[in-house]
Design a protein around this motif. Structure first.
Motif, PDB file in Angstrom:
ATOM      1  N   UNK A 248       0.846  -1.197   0.000  1.00 15.96           N
ATOM      2  CA  UNK A 248       0.000   0.000   0.000  1.00 15.96           C
ATOM      3  C   UNK A 248       0.880   1.244   0.000  1.00 15.96           C
ATOM      4  N   UNK A 249       1.882   1.201   0.869  1.00 19.59           N
ATOM      5  CA  UNK A 249       2.824   2.313   0.973  1.00 19.59           C
ATOM      6  C   UNK A 249       3.567   2.546  -0.350  1.00 19.59           C
ATOM      7  N   UNK A 250       3.913   1.454  -1.045  1.00 18.64           N
ATOM      8  CA  UNK A 250       4.627   1.553  -2.318  1.00 18.64           C
ATOM      9  C   UNK A 250       3.719   1.952  -3.479  1.00 18.64           C
ATOM     10  N   UNK A 251       2.427   1.989  -3.245  1.00 21.57           N
ATOM     11  CA  UNK A 251       1.509   2.396  -4.313  1.00 21.57           C
ATOM     12  C   UNK A 251       1.118   1.289  -5.274  1.00 21.57           C
ATOM     13  N   UNK A 252       1.249   0.038  -4.823  1.00 20.37           N
ATOM     14  CA  UNK A 252       0.807  -1.096  -5.641  1.00 20.37           C
ATOM     15  C   UNK A 252      -0.698  -0.982  -5.892  1.00 20.37           C
ATOM     16  N   UNK A 253      -1.148  -1.358  -7.091  1.00 16.49           N
ATOM     17  CA  UNK A 253      -2.556  -1.166  -7.444  1.00 16.49           C
ATOM     18  C   UNK A 253      -3.466  -2.297  -6.967  1.00 16.49           C
ATOM     19  N   UNK A 254      -3.087  -3.527  -7.285  1.00 21.28           N
ATOM     20  CA  UNK A 254      -3.938  -4.669  -6.957  1.00 21.28           C
ATOM     21  C   UNK A 254      -3.147  -5.707  -6.178  1.00 21.28           C
ATOM     22  N   UNK A 255      -3.835  -6.419  -5.322  1.00 24.53           N
ATOM     23  CA  UNK A 255      -3.185  -7.489  -4.563  1.00 24.53           C
ATOM     24  C   UNK A 255      -3.994  -8.776  -4.657  1.00 24.53           C
ATOM     25  N   UNK A 256      -3.237  -9.862  -4.597  1.00 28.23           N
ATOM     26  CA  UNK A 256      -3.829 -11.183  -4.709  1.00 28.23           C
ATOM     27  C   UNK A 256      -3.028 -12.084  -3.777  1.00 28.23           C
ATOM     28  N   UNK A 257      -3.690 -12.933  -3.017  1.00 31.18           N
ATOM     29  CA  UNK A 257      -2.948 -13.829  -2.126  1.00 31.18           C
ATOM     30  C   UNK A 257      -3.844 -14.384  -1.028  1.00 31.18           C
ATOM     31  N   UNK A 258      -3.288 -15.355  -0.301  1.00 36.13           N
ATOM     32  CA  UNK A 258      -4.080 -16.045   0.722  1.00 36.13           C
ATOM     33  C   UNK A 258      -4.648 -15.072   1.754  1.00 36.13           C
ATOM     34  N   UNK A 259      -3.921 -13.975   2.046  1.00 34.68           N
ATOM     35  CA  UNK A 259      -4.396 -13.024   3.051  1.00 34.68           C
ATOM     36  C   UNK A 259      -5.718 -12.378   2.615  1.00 34.68           C
ATOM     37  N   UNK A 260      -5.879 -12.231   1.306  1.00 33.69           N
ATOM     38  CA  UNK A 260      -7.073 -11.559   0.772  1.00 33.69           C
ATOM     39  C   UNK A 260      -8.122 -12.540   0.273  1.00 33.69           C
ATOM     40  N   UNK A 261      -7.738 -13.771   0.060  1.00 37.05           N
ATOM     41  CA  UNK A 261      -8.684 -14.774  -0.394  1.00 37.05           C
ATOM     42  C   UNK A 261      -7.982 -15.907  -1.112  1.00 37.05           C
ATOM     43  N   UNK A 262      -8.279 -17.127  -0.707  1.00 35.10           N
ATOM     44  CA  UNK A 262      -7.731 -18.311  -1.365  1.00 35.10           C
ATOM     45  C   UNK A 262      -8.459 -18.541  -2.687  1.00 35.10           C
ATOM     46  N   UNK A 263      -7.842 -19.290  -3.586  1.00 35.40           N
ATOM     47  CA  UNK A 263      -8.599 -19.720  -4.763  1.00 35.40           C
ATOM     48  C   UNK A 263      -9.846 -20.480  -4.277  1.00 35.40           C
ATOM     49  N   UNK A 264     -11.013 -20.089  -4.760  1.00 40.00           N
ATOM     50  CA  UNK A 264     -12.268 -20.582  -4.193  1.00 40.00           C
ATOM     51  C   UNK A 264     -13.259 -20.988  -5.273  1.00 40.00           C
ATOM     52  N   UNK A 265     -14.191 -21.876  -4.923  1.00 41.34           N
ATOM     53  CA  UNK A 265     -15.243 -22.245  -5.871  1.00 41.34           C
ATOM     54  C   UNK A 265     -16.114 -21.029  -6.195  1.00 41.34           C
ATOM     55  N   UNK A 266     -16.765 -21.074  -7.345  1.00 35.16           N
ATOM     56  CA  UNK A 266     -17.516 -19.887  -7.789  1.00 35.16           C
ATOM     57  C   UNK A 266     -18.565 -19.429  -6.781  1.00 35.16           C
ATOM     58  N   UNK A 267     -19.162 -20.382  -6.047  1.00 29.91           N
ATOM     59  CA  UNK A 267     -20.209 -20.013  -5.079  1.00 29.91           C
ATOM     60  C   UNK A 267     -19.654 -19.065  -4.007  1.00 29.91           C
ATOM     61  N   UNK A 268     -18.420 -19.336  -3.574  1.00 27.56           N
ATOM     62  CA  UNK A 268     -17.817 -18.511  -2.516  1.00 27.56           C
ATOM     63  C   UNK A 268     -17.551 -17.094  -3.014  1.00 27.56           C
TER      64      UNK A 268
END
Ligand code: C2E
Ligand code: CA
Ligand code: CA
Ligand code: CA
Length: 279
Positions: A248-268
């Motif tokens: 966030x401090x570095x100004x990154x635009x998008x984040x992806x990873x286990x902290x924000x959400x695991x790969x999940x089935x479409x229902x989730x």
């Protein structure tokens, strides 16, 4: 007959033979996997760092093997590439992902970007453009919502052919991103010439953050360069709050990873989208 059995046992206990056997068996299985509907997709959220909103997902394929259980793409995608099966499998992934993106548009009444991985073999397939066009046409997905993820290796392989394919894809209106950025060989000159929307910083750089000062410097430099080239930056493999804070401090635009959400089935993912307000 008894002796024969003994010899066979000896033969098959050799670990190389076992490896070859299981490789062949896996290949035979993979040929049937599509027809038997054993493949399925998980979707991992991509989150806007500033707003905390889910703005897209990456489709990640899995194989539910009838005997072996769930097999990771790191195991069967290389096999699919070797055998050429990646082309029909990749087409199935693309169609399924586009269909799902449309379904979310209907239920959640908002547009999510759908990122799909393309392997080198798919990228070199002369029918690629046609496959993408027909997946978009048949599902009705807006091309601007489809993002194809390519690795540096795929792009750098044959400059002239790459340019031609990128031109065709750009003609359709889909977006491109460079996956695992920083792990392969990218020429800065090509980065400038390729019309790529996003760079995805490889998770090996993110994993040591915030302590690892070298990875921090690399991450910050990639973000600065990408922004200078008017590209969006996605950090993958974000696992901790401290990593998110630094990005966030570095100004990154998008984040992806286990902290924000695991790969999940479409229902989730549907659940996530229907929640009144994330954050
Ligand atoms: P990738 O494209 O780099 O995908 C990201 C991988 O990182 C995924 O592994 C994902 O589950 C994992 N990951 C996500 N968040 C985290 C995190 O916070 N920490 C860690 N340690 N890992 C995280 P997955 O699903 O096993 O996929 C592995 C690779 O298989 C992918 O790497 C991609 O190269 C390939 N792959 C997956 N699906 C497809 C597909 O549909 N087509 C093609 N051609 N390749 C695919
Ligand atoms: Ca990817
Ligand atoms: Ca990646
Ligand atoms: Ca990877």
């Amino acid at each position: 007959a008894k002796n024969c059995g003994k010899n066979n046992a000896k033969l098959y206990s050799s670990s190389l033979t076992m490896q070859i056997m299981s490789h062949v068996k896996l290949e035979v299985g993979l040929r049937k996997a599509l027809k038997n509907e054993e493949l399925y997709l998980l979707y991992q959220p991509q989150i806007d760092v500033r707003t905390g909103d889910i703005v897209g997902v990456e489709a990640l394929v899995r194989w539910r093997h009838p005997e072996r259980g769930i097999i990771s793409p790191t195991e069967f995608i290389p096999l699919a590439e070797e055998t050429g099966l990646i082309v029909p499998i990749g087409e199935w992934v693309l169609r399924t992902a586009c269909k799902q993106a449309m379904a979310w548009q209907r239920v959640a009444k908002r547009s999510l970007r759908m990122a799909v991985n393309l392997s080198a073999k798919q990228f070199k397939d002369e029918n690629l453009t046609q496959i993408v066009v027909s997946a978009l046409h048949d599902t009705g997905l807006d091309p601007r919502l489809l993002e194809l993820e390519l690795t540096e290796g795929t792009l750098m392989d044959d400059a002239r052919a790459t340019m031609a394919t990128l031109e065709q894809l750009r003609g359709i209106g889909v977006h491109l991103s460079i996956d695992d950025f920083g792990t392969g060989y990218s020429s800065m000159n090509y980065l400038k010439r390729f019309d790529v929307r996003a760079l995805k910083i490889d998770k090996s750089f993110i994993s040591g953050l915030p302590q690892d000062s070298e990875n921090a410097a690399i991450t910050r430099a990639i973000i600065a360069m990408a922004h200078g080239l008017k590209m969006v930056v996605v950090a993958e493999g974000v696992e901790t709050d401290a990593q998110l804070g630094l990005l966030q401090e570095y100004g990154c635009d998008l984040v992806q990873g286990f902290y924000l959400g695991h790969p999940s089935p479409h229902e989730a993912i549907t659940q996530m989208l229907l929640q009144p307000c994330a954050e």
